[in-house]
Scaffold this motif. Structure first.
Motif, PDB file in Angstrom:
ATOM      1  N   HIS A 180      21.186 -13.545 -31.892  1.00 48.00           N
ATOM      2  CA  HIS A 180      21.607 -14.741 -31.950  1.00 48.00           C
ATOM      3  C   HIS A 180      19.362 -15.157 -31.361  1.00 48.00           C
ATOM      4  O   HIS A 180      19.139 -15.045 -30.954  1.00 48.00           O
ATOM      5  N   LEU A 181      18.385 -15.645 -32.082  1.00 44.76           N
ATOM      6  CA  LEU A 181      17.890 -15.981 -32.144  1.00 44.76           C
ATOM      7  C   LEU A 181      17.599 -17.950 -31.198  1.00 44.76           C
ATOM      8  O   LEU A 181      18.780 -18.310 -31.618  1.00 44.76           O
ATOM      9  N   ARG A 182      16.618 -17.873 -30.438  1.00 47.15           N
ATOM     10  CA  ARG A 182      16.857 -18.802 -29.844  1.00 47.15           C
ATOM     11  C   ARG A 182      15.615 -20.332 -30.559  1.00 47.15           C
ATOM     12  O   ARG A 182      15.146 -19.791 -32.128  1.00 47.15           O
ATOM     13  N   LYS A 183      16.550 -20.940 -30.947  1.00 42.17           N
ATOM     14  CA  LYS A 183      16.092 -22.389 -31.936  1.00 42.17           C
ATOM     15  C   LYS A 183      14.404 -22.743 -31.406  1.00 42.17           C
ATOM     16  O   LYS A 183      14.131 -22.660 -32.421  1.00 42.17           O
ATOM     17  N   ASP A 184      14.094 -22.648 -30.101  1.00 45.61           N
ATOM     18  CA  ASP A 184      12.589 -22.691 -30.398  1.00 45.61           C
ATOM     19  C   ASP A 184      11.680 -22.223 -30.754  1.00 45.61           C
ATOM     20  O   ASP A 184      10.698 -21.519 -30.960  1.00 45.61           O
ATOM     21  N   GLU A 214      10.543 -10.861 -34.015  1.00 47.81           N
ATOM     22  CA  GLU A 214      10.586 -12.388 -33.684  1.00 47.81           C
ATOM     23  C   GLU A 214       9.447 -12.786 -32.716  1.00 47.81           C
ATOM     24  O   GLU A 214       8.464 -14.094 -33.860  1.00 47.81           O
ATOM     25  N   ALA A 220       8.959 -25.211 -36.821  1.00 46.77           N
ATOM     26  CA  ALA A 220       9.789 -26.122 -37.065  1.00 46.77           C
ATOM     27  C   ALA A 220      10.131 -26.702 -38.303  1.00 46.77           C
ATOM     28  O   ALA A 220      11.353 -27.521 -38.877  1.00 46.77           O
ATOM     29  N   GLU A 226      21.473 -17.021 -41.812  1.00 43.67           N
ATOM     30  CA  GLU A 226      22.485 -15.215 -41.948  1.00 43.67           C
ATOM     31  C   GLU A 226      21.901 -14.822 -43.138  1.00 43.67           C
ATOM     32  O   GLU A 226      21.514 -15.268 -44.320  1.00 43.67           O
ATOM     33  N   GLU A 234      13.498 -23.155 -41.549  1.00 44.78           N
ATOM     34  CA  GLU A 234      15.149 -22.890 -42.092  1.00 44.78           C
ATOM     35  C   GLU A 234      15.638 -22.047 -42.186  1.00 44.78           C
ATOM     36  O   GLU A 234      14.983 -21.012 -41.964  1.00 44.78           O
ATOM     37  N   LEU A 235      16.814 -22.167 -40.905  1.00 45.10           N
ATOM     38  CA  LEU A 235      17.899 -20.537 -40.411  1.00 45.10           C
ATOM     39  C   LEU A 235      18.578 -19.655 -40.831  1.00 45.10           C
ATOM     40  O   LEU A 235      19.023 -20.839 -41.172  1.00 45.10           O
ATOM     41  N   VAL A 238      11.923 -20.638 -34.113  1.00 34.74           N
ATOM     42  CA  VAL A 238      11.983 -21.305 -35.419  1.00 34.74           C
ATOM     43  C   VAL A 238      11.065 -21.860 -35.283  1.00 34.74           C
ATOM     44  O   VAL A 238      11.404 -22.952 -34.627  1.00 34.74           O
TER      45      VAL A 238
END
Length: 170
Positions: free
Chosen positions: A136-140, A117, A144, A150, A147-148, A142
């Motif tokens: 499980h990547l924290r959304k914060d 990360e 802004a 798999e 795009e996330l 990524v």
């Protein structure tokens, strides 16, 4: 339309080469010619020591080429900058770059472990992040504008990189 360049980055053993190979398969199946450029953090040997061209280089040649009816290989006894290599690639090819984290081209970062990360806060040009199943990547974490995905979503990643790839001059 000029072809594009897109980077796949991440730390060692995160699946960069596997993803690049799967993306090549996907893009080629859609009629997109693909060229690749890979950064190697170590010294590599492009050919076995006993070959004629290896013998040429060990005798002092700074540039050596070999060609056949099917392919050509060129080995230079000097490093090459990424932009130089991009300039040498076929103009019609979509260029997938593996590595070269510090370059400012559009890139996908692979996250497999928590320590991966760190790259999300350090690198420029991130348009996508690919995570391994079960991570499980924290959304914060990524960026802004990214795009996330798999890591197994090759179609989604392939479509994304075709849109986000940096257009190069023809």
């Amino acid at each position: 339309m000029a072809a594009a360049v897109y980077q796949i980055t991440g730390y060692k053993n995160t699946g960069k080469t596997t993803l690049v190979c799967r993306l090549i398969d996907y893009l080629v199946s859609r009629g997109v010619p693909v060229a690749t450029i890979k950064h190697d953090g170590h010294s590599f040997e492009a050919e076995p020591a006993h070959t004629d061209t290896a013998r040429h280089r060990s005798s002092g040649a700074v540039w050596s080429a070999i060609t056949s009816a099917d392919r050509t290989a060129i080995v230079k006894e000097k490093p090459s900058a990424l932009l130089e290599l991009i300039g040498e690639a076929p103009a019609e090819a979509f260029i997938l770059v593996e590595g070269f984290k510090a370059e400012r081209l559009p890139k996908l970062v692979i996250v497999r472990r928590a320590e991966d990360e760190r790259l999300l806060g350090e690198l420029k040009g991130i348009t996508a992040v690919a995570v391994w199943p079960g991570y499980h990547l924290r959304k914060d974490a990524v960026p802004a504008e990214a795009e996330l995905f798999e890591i197994d979503d090759v179609q989604g990643i392939g479509d994304h990189i075709q849109i986000k790839g940096s257009r190069r001059q023809s």
